[in-house]
Design a protein around this motif. Structure first.
Motif, PDB file in Angstrom:
ATOM      1  N   ARG A 395       0.796  -1.079  -0.017  1.00  0.00           N
ATOM      2  CA  ARG A 395      -0.102  -0.144  -0.043  1.00  0.00           C
ATOM      3  C   ARG A 395       0.771   1.145   0.068  1.00  0.00           C
ATOM      4  NH1 ARG A 395      -2.797  -1.041   4.386  1.00  0.00           N
ATOM      5  NH2 ARG A 395      -3.432  -2.825   3.691  1.00  0.00           N
ATOM      6  N   ASN A 401      -1.720   2.720  -3.691  1.00  0.00           N
ATOM      7  CA  ASN A 401      -1.978   3.208  -2.452  1.00  0.00           C
ATOM      8  C   ASN A 401      -3.695   3.351  -2.314  1.00  0.00           C
ATOM      9  OD1 ASN A 401      -2.161   4.921  -0.217  1.00  0.00           O
ATOM     10  ND2 ASN A 401      -1.532   6.807  -1.479  1.00  0.00           N
ATOM     11  N   GLY A 402      -4.020   2.803  -1.114  1.00  0.00           N
ATOM     12  CA  GLY A 402      -5.505   2.618  -1.013  1.00  0.00           C
ATOM     13  C   GLY A 402      -6.179   1.371  -1.173  1.00  0.00           C
ATOM     14  N   TYR A 404      -7.328  -2.436   0.077  1.00  0.00           N
ATOM     15  CA  TYR A 404      -7.323  -3.280   1.114  1.00  0.00           C
ATOM     16  C   TYR A 404      -7.855  -4.673   1.146  1.00  0.00           C
ATOM     17  CZ  TYR A 404      -6.656   1.282   3.874  1.00  0.00           C
ATOM     18  OH  TYR A 404      -6.202   2.391   4.435  1.00  0.00           O
ATOM     19  N   TRP A 405      -9.140  -4.366   0.283  1.00  0.00           N
ATOM     20  CA  TRP A 405      -9.935  -5.624   0.441  1.00  0.00           C
ATOM     21  C   TRP A 405      -9.400  -6.785  -0.273  1.00  0.00           C
ATOM     22  CZ3 TRP A 405     -12.629  -3.657   3.926  1.00  0.00           C
ATOM     23  CH2 TRP A 405     -13.027  -2.141   3.642  1.00  0.00           C
TER      24      TRP A 405
ATOM     25  N   ALA B 153     -10.769  -1.779   8.735  1.00  0.00           N
ATOM     26  CA  ALA B 153     -10.727  -1.174   7.458  1.00  0.00           C
ATOM     27  C   ALA B 153     -12.205  -0.800   6.906  1.00  0.00           C
ATOM     28  CB  ALA B 153     -10.051  -2.049   6.132  1.00  0.00           C
ATOM     29  N   THR B 156     -13.351   2.269   8.607  1.00  0.00           N
ATOM     30  CA  THR B 156     -12.682   3.459   8.377  1.00  0.00           C
ATOM     31  C   THR B 156     -12.945   3.924   6.879  1.00  0.00           C
ATOM     32  OG1 THR B 156     -10.666   2.601   8.257  1.00  0.00           O
ATOM     33  CG2 THR B 156     -11.014   3.785  10.332  1.00  0.00           C
ATOM     34  N   GLU B 157     -12.960   2.931   6.259  1.00  0.00           N
ATOM     35  CA  GLU B 157     -12.995   3.200   4.726  1.00  0.00           C
ATOM     36  C   GLU B 157     -14.516   3.101   4.154  1.00  0.00           C
ATOM     37  OE1 GLU B 157     -10.228   3.967   2.917  1.00  0.00           O
ATOM     38  OE2 GLU B 157      -8.954   4.109   4.796  1.00  0.00           O
ATOM     39  N   ALA B 158     -15.368   2.228   4.505  1.00  0.00           N
ATOM     40  CA  ALA B 158     -16.515   2.198   3.968  1.00  0.00           C
ATOM     41  C   ALA B 158     -17.695   2.527   4.664  1.00  0.00           C
ATOM     42  CB  ALA B 158     -16.689   0.433   3.735  1.00  0.00           C
ATOM     43  N   THR B 161     -18.657   9.642   5.952  1.00  0.00           N
ATOM     44  CA  THR B 161     -18.169  10.857   6.551  1.00  0.00           C
ATOM     45  C   THR B 161     -19.294  11.417   7.414  1.00  0.00           C
ATOM     46  OG1 THR B 161     -18.166  12.382   4.999  1.00  0.00           O
ATOM     47  CG2 THR B 161     -16.125  10.922   5.150  1.00  0.00           C
ATOM     48  N   ASN B 186     -17.055   7.252  10.023  1.00  0.00           N
ATOM     49  CA  ASN B 186     -15.658   6.810   9.905  1.00  0.00           C
ATOM     50  C   ASN B 186     -14.547   7.664  10.743  1.00  0.00           C
ATOM     51  OD1 ASN B 186     -15.263   9.709   8.848  1.00  0.00           O
ATOM     52  ND2 ASN B 186     -14.189   9.212   6.920  1.00  0.00           N
ATOM     53  N   ASN B 277     -13.281   4.250  16.665  1.00  0.00           N
ATOM     54  CA  ASN B 277     -13.451   3.128  15.664  1.00  0.00           C
ATOM     55  C   ASN B 277     -12.273   1.839  16.099  1.00  0.00           C
ATOM     56  OD1 ASN B 277     -15.448   3.358  13.819  1.00  0.00           O
ATOM     57  ND2 ASN B 277     -14.338   4.733  12.471  1.00  0.00           N
TER      58      ASN B 277
END
Lengths: 438, 411
Positions: A395, A401-402, A404-405, B153, B156-158, B161, B186, B277
């Protein structure tokens, strides 16, 4: 009544057999199965509907993402461009290109690319060496290969002079020879010789001798330090080494814990409880931060080796508890029977008690091994690059970069396959060892 | 080892130390003792030499020094009032509280998940039992660390905001709060928090008293059942005793306890309780992972009760729920509790994986920042180890007490 039977033609009697009819539709085939297994009661019907909803919910989120997966791209932004072009910006699509791009790194870490054949070959040798141990149908002669394979694997992975593993392996031969020679004199002396001679040999003779011989006959391959190891290869190296080493150690600890000898028993309990009472991560930090304090000044040895030692001690304590349960489950009559045959302690353990105790403890032992293999991911916190640690470095590159899954799914899947296989093997072993005496 | 040996004739011969079973155990123990003492002495002297070379000696006075680092707001900091001016000892205390919090929450949720899934796994409903099998295998065979980082993840990512909750001119927002009370963002999960007004102490006291009352009623009803065979209703009166007085006094005292709902103000939510989180991710991952193991334990426990037991209960004319609570569960509990204890211990120890998400548990404060700042690795790791050891012993002790109360009382 009996004499008039044949003459009477009664309207209440049927004279011809009825045609055989098909069972009602609710009692056969798919409908019956559905009724019995999915909708037998109202509560069950509701549960079925809820379960269907849960499955649909999960599949509707993951399914398109997975099926739309893009395998051919050079970076995450390229992936997104392809997705926008073919499916529109709102579509959900996995970017599996990262796995296609970085699978070598996830598998081998920073091991030199030109030497990838070495861990691959080592893996094949490991499987071949394990097969005779795991499956009884393979001829027993192959066990010799199993005994030799750790040294071949060591040589392949770390490289260097071939004489180092050869002369280390020689220590075992020396031990056996010493035991054979001294066995004629005295049994105690044989045991002492089998332990002391190899230790002295490894401590003072093996390495200098290997160096001398290497100078005379230099055979070897490029040495690769274990700091270059990473990815699944590192997990397998740590996991397998700790599994192989912790089983005998755990059995010895369990015997010590079940022993009548007061001091031995208490020492074993103290060791096991201290190890089990503290999380592995604290032990790993101890290995990386503190171990040097306890070694003679100036010594410093490989972090991977230190981790293997710590993980081995950790899982040995857990195996000791599992085997202790097995020892306790062997009926007392078996111990007494062994005593009455005049067997000494080690004979009775080896021939009578342990085979039964280990059979009982198989599920627990395999569960400990599965836990150990999963726990190899914790080494990321002391700076070793296991697969999860590599996701961070992947990453960190601008290309990915960015992401995850995709990486997590891939790593999870690999661990799942390995651990599930171990679990299945334990079930197979249990079935095989089951005697018909129930 | 208890075989009878001939008593030796004549004097003692050194050979007896090895060949005579009466002396051999002594010999082995003396040899072991000497080896262990030598090993410990060797390690200890190495330690002293190494520390002397570094110019250090074991010293715990650093605990009273100013810590000088901040810990994110949460349960521990709120209880201790920790600031960067507090001591390392307070920082360790914050960490301990946070560890205890996540361990406790995890144990509660894992037990609920495990018991539910364990019962559902045994359901005759094909789909439900398969679904539970997938859950169990999926969570058991993948490292916990992966679940923690994955759920973190997701958190925080899915998640949206806080800005996405803003209602735009058309009256539409991109994200909505659950029941207008819980906002999953998030930056953390916002839930309504209690506001303790005047007289709220009285209400809490009443609640505690009525809980005690409910338990007393249950005990009395059980004793009556076992002594005389008279069966009082168990569930509804207990619930009534526990909750009716509280609700009554809640209104009589003029609603002393209120709820503070989170509200979107500016760029973030204010009011209510913010659950960070890292805590949510750690909590959910620990609970789901341990819950999968508990599922199997519960299933094995229920299956271990002989079929004749439930058949006998049916033959006596017992109803299904009573069969479960009076016949099956008490027997299953004996099989369930010992492995359940070790799962609780595992969960507590696994809470140290907080390091993966940056949750300020005891490993992160005492064994992390304090250690790095003071360089006192030996002392910090020793205290850390002792804390976990003590916690493990306490949990084992509590579960053993519970286990003994469940044991078969043979008369």
């Amino acid at each position: 009544m009996s004499d008039t039977d044949s003459e009477v033609t009664n309207a209440y009697f049927r004279e011809a057999m009825l045609e055989q009819q098909a069972p009602p539709v609710t009692e056969t085939g798919a409908v019956k199965w559905l009724r019995e297994n999915l909708f037998p009661t109202w509560l069950n019907a509701i549960m079925t509907v809820v379960a269907l909803y849960v499955i649909w919910f999960i599949l509707s989120h993951i399914g398109p993402w997975f099926l739309n997966g893009i395998w051919d791209a050079g970076s995450l932004s390229e992936c997104r461009a392809i997705r926008d072009e073919t499916m529109g910006p709102d579509a959900s699509a996995a970017c599996f290109a990262v796995i296609a791009d970085r699978w070598e790194q996830l598998t081998f870490g920073f091991y030199p690319r030109s030497a990838y054949w070495r861990p691959t070959l080592a893996f094949v040798i490991m499987l071949a060496g394990l097969a005779p141990v795991l499956f009884g149908s393979i001829p027993r002669g192959w066990l010799t290969f199993s005994a030799v394979s750790p040294f071949i694997i060591f040589f392949l992975l770390w490289g260097g002079s071939i004489w180092v593993p050869v002369f280390i392996a020689m220590g075992f031969v020396l031990g056996a020879v010493a035991a054979r020679l001294l066995g004629g004199v005295n049994q105690i002396a044989a045991v002492a010789g089998a332990i002391v001679v190899p230790i002295l040999y490894w401590a003072f003779v093996a390495i200098p001798l290997a160096e001398v011989v290497h100078d005379l006959i230099p055979i070897g391959i490029r040495a690769i330090p274990s700091s270059d190891f990473g990815g699944f290869m590192l997990s397998v190296v740590i996991g397998m080494a700790a599994i192989i080493l912790s089983l005998p150690l755990g059995i010895v600890l369990a015997l010590a814990r079940a022993s009548d000898l007061f001091l031995v028993n208490k020492l074993a309990i103290t060791f096991i409880e201290i190890i089990r009472g503290v999380p592995l991560i604290v032990w790993l930090f101890t290995a990386s931060l503190l171990l040097n304090y306890f070694l003679p000044p100036g010594t410093n040895f490989d972090l991977t080796l230190r981790v293997i030692i710590m993980v081995t001690l950790f899982s040995a304590a857990y195996i000791a508890e599992v085997v202790r349960g097995g020892l306790a489950a062997v009926p007392k009559g078996q111990y007494e029977g062994a005593d009455s045959l005049g067997l000494d302690y080690w004979q009775s353990m080896r021939l009578i008690v342990l085979p039964q105790a280990l059979k009982i403890s198989i599920p627990g032992i395999v569960n400990t091994f599965i836990g150990l293999f999963k726990d190899t991911t914790l080494v990321v916190f002391i700076g070793l690059l296991d697969p999860l640690g590599l996701t961070n470095s992947i990453r960190a590159s601008t290309d990915w970069n960015g992401i995850y899954w995709e990486l997590y799914v891939f790593i999870g899947l690999m661990f799942f396959i390995a651990c599930y296989a171990m679990g299945r093997y334990s079930m197979y072993l249990e079935r095989k060892l089951q005697r018909e005496n129930r | 080892m208890t075989s009878i040996t001939d008593s030796p004739k004549g004097g003692f011969h050194p050979r007896q130390l090895i060949y005579d079973t009466r002396y051999r155990s002594l010999t082995i123990q003396v040899v072991t003792f000497v080896l262990v003492v030598v090993a410990i002495w060797q390690l200890g002297s190495n330690l002293m030499v190494n520390l002397a070379n570094l110019g250090q000696e074991p010293n715990f006075s650093f605990l009273n020094q100013r810590a000088g680092y901040d810990i994110g707001s949460g349960f521990g900091t709120a209880v201790t009032g920790y600031t960067s001016a507090s001591s390392h000892l307070t920082a360790a205390y914050v960490g301990i509280l946070n560890t205890l919090l996540v361990a406790f929450m995890g144990i509660v949720l894992a037990t609920i998940i495990g018991v539910l899934a364990g019962v559902l796994r045994l359901s005759k409903n094909w789909l439900v039992s398969r679904l539970m099998a997938v859950y169990v295998e999926g969570f058991r065979n993948v490292p916990l660390l992966l679940w923690i980082v994955l759920i973190y993840a997701v958190m925080t990512e899915a998640t949206p905001t806080p800005r996405d909750f803003r209602v735009d001119d058309a009256g539409v927002a991109q994200a909505y709060m659950v029941f207008d009370a819980v906002a999953i963002t998030n930056r953390g999960v916002y839930i309504p928090g209690p506001v303790w007004g005047a007289n709220s102490g009285i209400l809490v006291a009443i609640f505690v008293l009525s809980l005690i009352g409910a338990f007393a009623y249950r005990r009395y009803a059980k004793k009556l059942l076992f002594d005389t065979g008279r069966l009082l209703p168990l569930v509804w009166p207990a619930i009534a005793i526990a909750f009716v007085p509280v609700i009554l006094f809640y209104f009589l005292l003029g609603r002393p306890v209120g709820l503070d709902y989170p509200e979107l103000g500016g760029f973030n939510f204010s009011g209510g309780l913010q659950i960070s989180n890292p805590l949510v991710a750690l909590w959910l991952a620990l609970s789901l992972y341990t819950g999968a193991f508990i599922t199997e334990i519960v299933r094995a426990g229920i299956l271990s009760v002989a079929k004749g037991q439930s058949e006998a209960a049916e033959a006596l004319g017992m109803r299904a729920n009573r069969t479960m609570s009076l016949i099956i569960l008490p027997q299953a509990m004996r099989v369930i509790i010992p492995p359940l204890t070790s799962q609780y211990l595992n969960l507590t120890k696994n809470s140290s994986l907080a390091i993966a998400v940056g949750y300020a548990d005891v490993r992160a404060t005492l064994g992390g920042i304090s250690l790095n700042q003071t360089g006192r690795a030996l002392e910090c790791m020793l205290l850390l180890g002792l804390f976990y050891l003590a916690l493990s012993l306490v949990i084992s002790f509590v579960m053993n007490v519970f286990d003994n109360s469940m044991k078969l009382k043979e008369r």
